[in-house]
Design an enzyme around this catalytic site. Structure first.
Site, PDB file in Angstrom:
ATOM      1  CB  CYS A 164      30.125  12.043  29.252  1.00 20.79           C
ATOM      2  SG  CYS A 164      28.814  13.081  28.649  1.00 20.79           S
ATOM      3  NE  ARG A 206      34.574  10.924  33.132  1.00 19.04           N
ATOM      4  CZ  ARG A 206      35.827  11.267  32.916  1.00 19.04           C
ATOM      5  NH1 ARG A 206      36.731  11.071  33.844  1.00 19.04           N
ATOM      6  NH2 ARG A 206      36.194  11.791  31.772  1.00 19.04           N
ATOM      7  CD1 TRP A 249      27.873  17.946  33.429  1.00 14.14           C
ATOM      8  CD2 TRP A 249      28.498  18.653  31.405  1.00 14.14           C
ATOM      9  NE1 TRP A 249      28.009  19.316  33.478  1.00 14.14           N
ATOM     10  CE2 TRP A 249      28.400  19.773  32.251  1.00 14.14           C
ATOM     11  CE3 TRP A 249      28.882  18.860  30.091  1.00 14.14           C
ATOM     12  CZ2 TRP A 249      28.659  21.067  31.835  1.00 14.14           C
ATOM     13  CZ3 TRP A 249      29.146  20.151  29.660  1.00 14.14           C
ATOM     14  CH2 TRP A 249      29.035  21.243  30.529  1.00 14.14           C
ATOM     15  CG  ASN A 275      33.902  11.987  27.814  1.00 12.21           C
ATOM     16  OD1 ASN A 275      33.371  13.088  27.888  1.00 12.21           O
ATOM     17  ND2 ASN A 275      35.089  11.725  28.333  1.00 12.21           N
ATOM     18  N   GLY A 276      32.568  13.549  25.016  1.00 13.79           N
ATOM     19  CA  GLY A 276      33.260  14.535  24.185  1.00 13.79           C
ATOM     20  C   GLY A 276      32.305  15.180  23.206  1.00 13.79           C
ATOM     21  CE  LYS A 295      35.551  24.486  45.989  1.00 14.23           C
ATOM     22  NZ  LYS A 295      36.622  24.040  45.229  1.00 14.23           N
ATOM     23  CD  GLU A 313      33.026  24.228  42.649  1.00 17.11           C
ATOM     24  OE1 GLU A 313      33.863  24.069  43.546  1.00 17.11           O
ATOM     25  OE2 GLU A 313      33.008  23.564  41.614  1.00 17.11           O
ATOM     26  CG  HIS A 368      39.266  51.008  43.214  1.00 17.92           C
ATOM     27  ND1 HIS A 368      39.628  52.315  43.025  1.00 17.92           N
ATOM     28  CD2 HIS A 368      40.186  50.477  44.054  1.00 17.92           C
ATOM     29  CE1 HIS A 368      40.739  52.565  43.711  1.00 17.92           C
ATOM     30  NE2 HIS A 368      41.088  51.462  44.355  1.00 17.92           N
ATOM     31  CE  LYS A 415      37.081  15.797  41.405  1.00 23.60           C
ATOM     32  NZ  LYS A 415      37.125  17.019  42.225  1.00 23.60           N
TER      33      LYS A 415
HETATM   34  O1  M6R Z   1      41.018  18.500  37.032  1.00 25.11           O
HETATM   35  P1  M6R Z   1      41.369  19.939  37.092  1.00 25.11           P
HETATM   36  O2  M6R Z   1      42.073  20.338  38.321  1.00 25.11           O
HETATM   37  O3  M6R Z   1      42.122  20.397  35.864  1.00 25.11           O
HETATM   38  O4  M6R Z   1      39.979  20.699  37.058  1.00 25.11           O
HETATM   39  C1  M6R Z   1      39.926  22.084  36.951  1.00 25.11           C
HETATM   40  C2  M6R Z   1      38.555  22.622  37.322  1.00 25.11           C
HETATM   41  O5  M6R Z   1      37.590  22.122  36.452  1.00 25.11           O
HETATM   42  C3  M6R Z   1      38.165  22.257  38.761  1.00 25.11           C
HETATM   43  O6  M6R Z   1      39.086  22.759  39.674  1.00 25.11           O
HETATM   44  C4  M6R Z   1      36.779  22.836  39.079  1.00 25.11           C
HETATM   45  O7  M6R Z   1      36.841  24.222  39.149  1.00 25.11           O
HETATM   46  C5  M6R Z   1      36.259  22.229  40.380  1.00 25.11           C
HETATM   47  N1  M6R Z   1      34.852  22.025  40.274  1.00 25.11           N
HETATM   48  C6  M6R Z   1      36.527  23.108  41.545  1.00 25.11           C
HETATM   49  O8  M6R Z   1      35.870  22.736  42.701  1.00 25.11           O
END
Ligand code: M6R
Length: 606
Positions: free
Chosen positions: A2, A30, A77, A103-104, A482, A485, A501, A601
């Protein structure tokens, strides 16, 4: 998770809705479930909101027709309630006087909602946020002025949140509060802004005040009042900071997506990271000293930052330190027994990830020394860690981390190198790192064609394995993350030796298996490659040119051979083919890699 923004201007603006739209576009990464704005114009509160992306909703709901002198906006979000128009922010009270964006998470919203319902308030959404305007309305009804009612309402909320509000009776005033979730006040000429991220403030000003936890206040152009909940007014004179970014840093340039731009920016971002580390000699040496003097070093992060932590911890071990990496969300368990003699390295691009922040707080509470690696020096983690190292990767807008991951690894390697006791190792690595930007450009060039052609194959794949040994494993894990996502291909990473294994049972003809050959235990990877090939897998190896052996050549269906470089430089750069592969696979599948579904993000909720 958010994005919120509020803006107040000294003169009424016909284009206030347009200004809010532009600010929201910068916050869209966000959250992109829904968008909304509220403005106060001539004593009337107007709200427009809907489900969808900023541009589409702005057009549909006529944001451009909104004028006034104060307004708030929100990109959502979803946490409480599905992404629907009703659940989109801002939320309002029954009398349509107060609007709130948030936000939160408000943990005790159910009990507040029940109490407010019993007092006759009618709710229009399933969100936790909506209790706030009704609470303000309720408290105002017993005679309190808006700010007192707002402050009292905030003190009744439990959870982690950042909130902005406007009241139809206050033509130029923004009310705001922060508890854990970030909030910044931007101070411009005839304009004041409050936002969860500096990005939406920069077109107006680069002077800002970062709010502390449990602060509440109000702002008008030329006037900012802040106080600690339960404390006195804050003196802001020493808290105004100048932000380094230029507004142009936030554009897409000639690229179709931010993700591709950010992948291509890596020679530059890494050069910035390295020159920043060199010029911040004192902080870097202090951080290296903290690590070098500690009994144990714990490296902690989430998502890509966790993968960078794994590379960093392994590299510290390689240099002889007792180092461990773990995911931030499990810190409360892994930090048991950590104490004064230990150091914790918190890795976070945003510096706001709640899990990593809580790990920092727990480490500080236990007396450990904390070094943070962040790409935002104004962030909460930077401010709460004893020492921080600023990555200087530049703004990363795409949800998927690319350039900040390579900067994190470069910074961890650099820190390790500075603290290494062996002088010849240090000078050899520093010399190699000097060539990092040039090597990065050449890795991008060497990977581009192969990534594009493999993307065509991956666009119809259901699943893939990414395997590597030692350093090859975290790089593989980042590659798998990557493609998962942004292209929605189910990909799993394993230490290559573990593939026998269990995981190998899934391998059938044409099942894609990627091998990262980098540094330690490489010779053992050859056996794994042969095993996979024997079962009909489609094998891709990512490796340095001088490591191409007859066995690998014979058993690989495709090879991405990269420049021959030192271990340290390969740790930073060998993820790049995987970044490009994920990007092009998403594009092949007709997806927008900048906006992966369900992701935000910055994850500011537990
Ligand atoms: O801002 P941060 O580096 O703490 O964020 C951590 C993760 O949320 C972030 O790396 C997330 O996994 C990304 N979407 C990776 O591409």
């Amino acid at each position: 998770m958010c994005g919120i923004v509020a803006i107040a201007v000294s003169e009424r603006r016909e284009d206030l809705g347009v200004i809010l739209t532009e600010a929201l576009k910068r916050l869209e990464y966000r959250g992109y479930d829904s968008v909304g704005v509220a403005v106060v114009d001539s004593g009337v509160l107007r709200v427009a909101k809907n489900v969808g992306a900023v541009d589409a909703v702005a057009k549909l709901e006529g944001f451009a027709r909104l004028s006034g002198s104060v307004g708030i906006g929100h990109t959502r979000w979803a946490t409480h309630g599905a992404p629907t128009r009703e659940n989109a922010h801002p939320h309002v009270d029954c009398g349509m006087r107060v609007a709130v964006a948030h936000n939160g998470i408000i943990e005790n919203y159910s009990e507040l909602k029940e109490m407010l319902r019993s007092r006759g308030h009618v709710f229009a959404s399933e969100t936790d946020t909506e209790v706030v305007p009704h609470l303000v309305e309720e408290l105002k009804s017993s005679g309190a002025d808006t700010y007192s009612a707002f402050k009292r309402a905030i003190s009744m909320l439990r959870g982690a949140f950042a909130i902005v509000a406007v009241d139809a009776g206050h033509p130029r005033r923004i009310f705001f509060a922060r508890k854990v979730s970030p909030l910044i006040v931007g101070l411009g000429d005839g304009v004041v802004l409050v936002s969860s991220d500096i990005v939406s403030i920069l077109p107006f000003t680069n002077r800002a005040v970062v709010l502390n936890d449990d602060e509440v206040g109000y702002a008008e152009p030329g006037l900012v009042f802040v106080e600690a909940l339960g404390g006195g007014p804050a003196d802001l004179s020493s808290r105004v900071v100048q932000v380094e970014y230029a507004a142009e840093d936030f554009g897409k340039g000639p690229y179709e997506h931010y993700m591709l731009k950010e992948i291509y920016e890596q020679p530059h971002s890494l050069a910035q990271t390295l020159s920043g580390l060199v010029s911040a000699k004192e902080e870097v040496e202090r951080a290296a000293r903290v690590l070098g003097e500690s009994d144990n070093v714990y490296v902690v992060g989430a998502g890509s930052s966790y993968h960078a932590s794994l590379v960093g911890a392994l590299y510290f071990r390689y240099l002889g330190l007792r180092a461990y990496a773990f995911v931030a969300s499990e810190a409360s368990v892994y930090l048991r027994g950590v104490g004064e003699g230990d150091a914790v390295v918190a890795v976070s691009q945003s510096g706001e990830t709640i899990d990593t922040l809580l790990a920092v707080r727990e480490s500080v509470r236990r007396g450990a020394r904390v070094v943070a690696l962040v790409n935002n020096p104004l962030s909460t983690i930077a401010r709460e860690a004893g020492t921080y190292v600023y990555l200087r990767s530049g703004p990363e807008i795409s949800v998927a981390a690319t350039k900040t991951f390579t900067s994190q690894v470069a910074a961890l390697v650099y820190l390790g190198t500075v603290l290494a006791k062996d002088g010849s190792h240090t000078s050899r690595v520093l010399e190699a790192l000097r060539r990092l930007p040039e090597v990065t450009a050449s890795v991008i060039e060497s990977s581009e064609g192969a990534a594009r052609s493999l993307a065509r194959r991956m666009s119809s794949a259901q699943s893939a394995y990414y395997l590597g040994r030692a350093f090859g494993y975290p790089i593989s894990a980042e590659g798998a993350l990557k493609i998962k996502e942004v292209a929605y291909v189910h990909a799993e990473a394993y230490p290559a030796g573990e593939s026998k294994h269990g995981p190998i049972s899934l391998v059938v003809r044409e099942f894609p298996v990627f091998f990262t050959v980098v540094g330690e235990l490489d010779e053992l990877v050859e056996g794994n490659v042969e095993e996979m090939k024997a079962r009909g897998a489609y094998v891709v190896t990512v490796l340095p040119r001088d490591r191409v052996t007859p066995v690998l050549e014979r058993n690989s269906d495709a090879m991405i051979s990269l420049p021959r470089v030192s271990l340290e430089v390969s740790l930073v750069t060998y993820v790049i083919p995987y970044q490009l592969l994920a990007y092009y696979t998403a594009v092949e599948r007709g997806l927008n890699p900048d906006r992966p579904r369900n992701l935000a993000k910055t994850v500011t909720v537990f």
